[in-house]
Design a protein around this motif. Structure first.
Motif, PDB file in Angstrom:
ATOM      1  N   HIS A   1       4.161  -3.843   7.923  1.00 34.11           N
ATOM      2  CA  HIS A   1       3.041  -4.267   8.765  1.00 34.11           C
ATOM      3  C   HIS A   1       3.249  -5.699   9.236  1.00 34.11           C
ATOM      4  N   ARG A   2       2.526  -5.999  10.305  1.00 38.28           N
ATOM      5  CA  ARG A   2       2.416  -7.387  10.742  1.00 38.28           C
ATOM      6  C   ARG A   2       0.940  -7.639  11.031  1.00 38.28           C
ATOM      7  N   LYS A   3       0.547  -8.870  10.823  1.00 33.37           N
ATOM      8  CA  LYS A   3      -0.860  -9.226  11.012  1.00 33.37           C
ATOM      9  C   LYS A   3      -1.170  -9.443  12.488  1.00 33.37           C
ATOM     10  N   ILE A   4      -2.261  -8.857  12.935  1.00 32.68           N
ATOM     11  CA  ILE A   4      -2.806  -9.072  14.269  1.00 32.68           C
ATOM     12  C   ILE A   4      -4.257  -9.488  14.038  1.00 32.68           C
ATOM     13  N   GLY A   5      -4.514 -10.780  14.082  1.00 33.24           N
ATOM     14  CA  GLY A   5      -5.854 -11.272  13.749  1.00 33.24           C
ATOM     15  C   GLY A   5      -6.147 -10.973  12.293  1.00 33.24           C
ATOM     16  N   ASN A   6      -7.262 -10.270  12.046  1.00 35.96           N
ATOM     17  CA  ASN A   6      -7.617  -9.888  10.675  1.00 35.96           C
ATOM     18  C   ASN A   6      -7.103  -8.503  10.298  1.00 35.96           C
ATOM     19  N   SER A   7      -6.416  -7.843  11.204  1.00 42.42           N
ATOM     20  CA  SER A   7      -5.945  -6.480  10.960  1.00 42.42           C
ATOM     21  C   SER A   7      -4.448  -6.445  10.668  1.00 42.42           C
ATOM     22  N   LYS A   8      -4.036  -5.374   9.993  1.00 43.35           N
ATOM     23  CA  LYS A   8      -2.620  -5.119   9.761  1.00 43.35           C
ATOM     24  C   LYS A   8      -2.191  -4.007  10.708  1.00 43.35           C
ATOM     25  N   LEU A   9      -1.120  -4.253  11.462  1.00 36.03           N
ATOM     26  CA  LEU A   9      -0.571  -3.242  12.369  1.00 36.03           C
ATOM     27  C   LEU A   9       0.630  -2.621  11.657  1.00 36.03           C
ATOM     28  N   PHE A  10       0.529  -1.329  11.347  1.00 37.23           N
ATOM     29  CA  PHE A  10       1.563  -0.637  10.586  1.00 37.23           C
ATOM     30  C   PHE A  10       2.542   0.093  11.501  1.00 37.23           C
TER      31      PHE A  10
ATOM     32  N   GLU B   1       2.715   2.914  16.148  1.00 40.28           N
ATOM     33  CA  GLU B   1       2.148   1.818  15.369  1.00 40.28           C
ATOM     34  C   GLU B   1       0.637   2.002  15.367  1.00 40.28           C
ATOM     35  N   ALA B   2       0.009   1.554  14.280  1.00 40.89           N
ATOM     36  CA  ALA B   2      -1.435   1.814  14.172  1.00 40.89           C
ATOM     37  C   ALA B   2      -2.090   0.882  13.166  1.00 40.89           C
ATOM     38  N   ILE B   3      -3.358   0.588  13.424  1.00 43.02           N
ATOM     39  CA  ILE B   3      -4.197  -0.067  12.420  1.00 43.02           C
ATOM     40  C   ILE B   3      -4.983   1.049  11.732  1.00 43.02           C
ATOM     41  N   VAL B   4      -5.659   0.708  10.650  1.00 46.68           N
ATOM     42  CA  VAL B   4      -6.381   1.733   9.879  1.00 46.68           C
ATOM     43  C   VAL B   4      -7.358   2.508  10.761  1.00 46.68           C
ATOM     44  N   LYS B   5      -8.082   1.802  11.652  1.00 48.01           N
ATOM     45  CA  LYS B   5      -9.055   2.482  12.532  1.00 48.01           C
ATOM     46  C   LYS B   5      -8.387   3.525  13.429  1.00 48.01           C
ATOM     47  N   ASP B   6      -7.164   3.222  13.923  1.00 50.40           N
ATOM     48  CA  ASP B   6      -6.420   4.182  14.758  1.00 50.40           C
ATOM     49  C   ASP B   6      -6.106   5.448  13.962  1.00 50.40           C
ATOM     50  N   ILE B   7      -5.678   5.251  12.725  1.00 51.93           N
ATOM     51  CA  ILE B   7      -5.327   6.386  11.854  1.00 51.93           C
ATOM     52  C   ILE B   7      -6.574   7.210  11.566  1.00 51.93           C
ATOM     53  N   LEU B   8      -7.659   6.545  11.238  1.00 52.62           N
ATOM     54  CA  LEU B   8      -8.930   7.224  10.961  1.00 52.62           C
ATOM     55  C   LEU B   8      -9.368   8.074  12.151  1.00 52.62           C
ATOM     56  N   ALA B   9      -9.202   7.560  13.353  1.00 56.34           N
ATOM     57  CA  ALA B   9      -9.620   8.269  14.569  1.00 56.34           C
ATOM     58  C   ALA B   9      -8.826   9.557  14.791  1.00 56.34           C
ATOM     59  N   GLU B  10      -7.621   9.645  14.235  1.00 50.71           N
ATOM     60  CA  GLU B  10      -6.781  10.830  14.421  1.00 50.71           C
ATOM     61  C   GLU B  10      -7.198  12.009  13.545  1.00 50.71           C
ATOM     62  N   PHE B  11      -7.966  11.762  12.517  1.00 48.76           N
ATOM     63  CA  PHE B  11      -8.411  12.843  11.629  1.00 48.76           C
ATOM     64  C   PHE B  11      -9.507  13.644  12.309  1.00 48.76           C
ATOM     65  N   GLU B  12      -9.385  14.970  12.220  1.00 54.86           N
ATOM     66  CA  GLU B  12     -10.414  15.849  12.780  1.00 54.86           C
ATOM     67  C   GLU B  12     -11.302  16.337  11.650  1.00 54.86           C
ATOM     68  N   GLY B  13     -12.539  16.635  11.973  1.00 56.97           N
ATOM     69  CA  GLY B  13     -13.454  17.136  10.947  1.00 56.97           C
ATOM     70  C   GLY B  13     -13.804  16.060   9.946  1.00 56.97           C
ATOM     71  N   SER B  14     -13.757  16.408   8.677  1.00 55.43           N
ATOM     72  CA  SER B  14     -14.096  15.482   7.595  1.00 55.43           C
ATOM     73  C   SER B  14     -13.043  14.375   7.502  1.00 55.43           C
ATOM     74  N   LYS B  15     -13.479  13.149   7.691  1.00 53.18           N
ATOM     75  CA  LYS B  15     -12.556  12.010   7.704  1.00 53.18           C
ATOM     76  C   LYS B  15     -12.535  11.325   6.344  1.00 53.18           C
ATOM     77  N   PRO B  16     -11.345  10.877   5.913  1.00 56.99           N
ATOM     78  CA  PRO B  16     -11.294  10.119   4.658  1.00 56.99           C
ATOM     79  C   PRO B  16     -11.944   8.746   4.848  1.00 56.99           C
ATOM     80  N   ALA B  17     -12.228   8.083   3.752  1.00 59.09           N
ATOM     81  CA  ALA B  17     -12.819   6.741   3.817  1.00 59.09           C
ATOM     82  C   ALA B  17     -11.769   5.750   4.325  1.00 59.09           C
ATOM     83  N   TYR B  18     -12.230   4.724   4.996  1.00 60.02           N
ATOM     84  CA  TYR B  18     -11.377   3.648   5.493  1.00 60.02           C
ATOM     85  C   TYR B  18     -10.530   3.088   4.347  1.00 60.02           C
TER      86      TYR B  18
END
Length: 128
Positions: free
Chosen positions: A57-66, A22-39
């Motif tokens: 997804h389910r909402k956790i505060g203001n974030s979506k947990l996928f 499970e991951a929020i967008v920031k978790d997914i972004l952190a997994e990219f190496e080198g050139s990262k795509p935009a949030y």
């Protein structure tokens, strides 16, 4: 289940979600190496994946947990079945022959492949 093919970008993100469970967008972004795509690019791809039925997804505060709604093994089975049907007339021997030729495999390599396939088939039979 009606599985659809993924684009390269969608599959890249699904690989990360399968890895993290499970991951929020920031978790997914952190997994990219080198050139990262935009949030926003990741968020857009996740929206498409949700519409295709690959994630929820389910909402956790203001974030979506996928989380994935289709397992990696389900998608792999779909892809291999499609590959077999679309390119090798549904024939595993033709697929194996193609890979043997393309990878310059010798007889001992082919025997290893066959033994591994036999082992996997026995595991599946024991489950049933």
């Amino acid at each position: 289940m009606n599985v659809k093919s993924l684009t390269k970008a969608e599959e890249q993100i699904m690989q990360i979600i399968w890895k993290l469970r499970e991951a929020i967008v920031k978790d997914i972004l952190a997994e990219f190496e080198g050139s990262k795509p935009a949030y926003t690019t990741i968020a857009t791809v996740l929206t498409v994946l949700e519409k295709k039925g690959f994630v929820s997804h389910r909402k956790i505060g203001n974030s979506k947990l996928f989380t994935a709604t289709i397992s990696k093994s389900e998608y792999t089975k779909f892809q291999v079945t499609s590959l077999l049907g679309n390119y090798f007339g549904g024939s595993f021997p033709k697929l194996a022959s193609f890979f043997a030729k393309e990878n310059d495999m010798d007889i001992s390599d082919l025997e290893k492949v066959l033994k591994e396939a036999e082992k996997e088939m026995k595991k599946d039979q024991e489950k049933n």
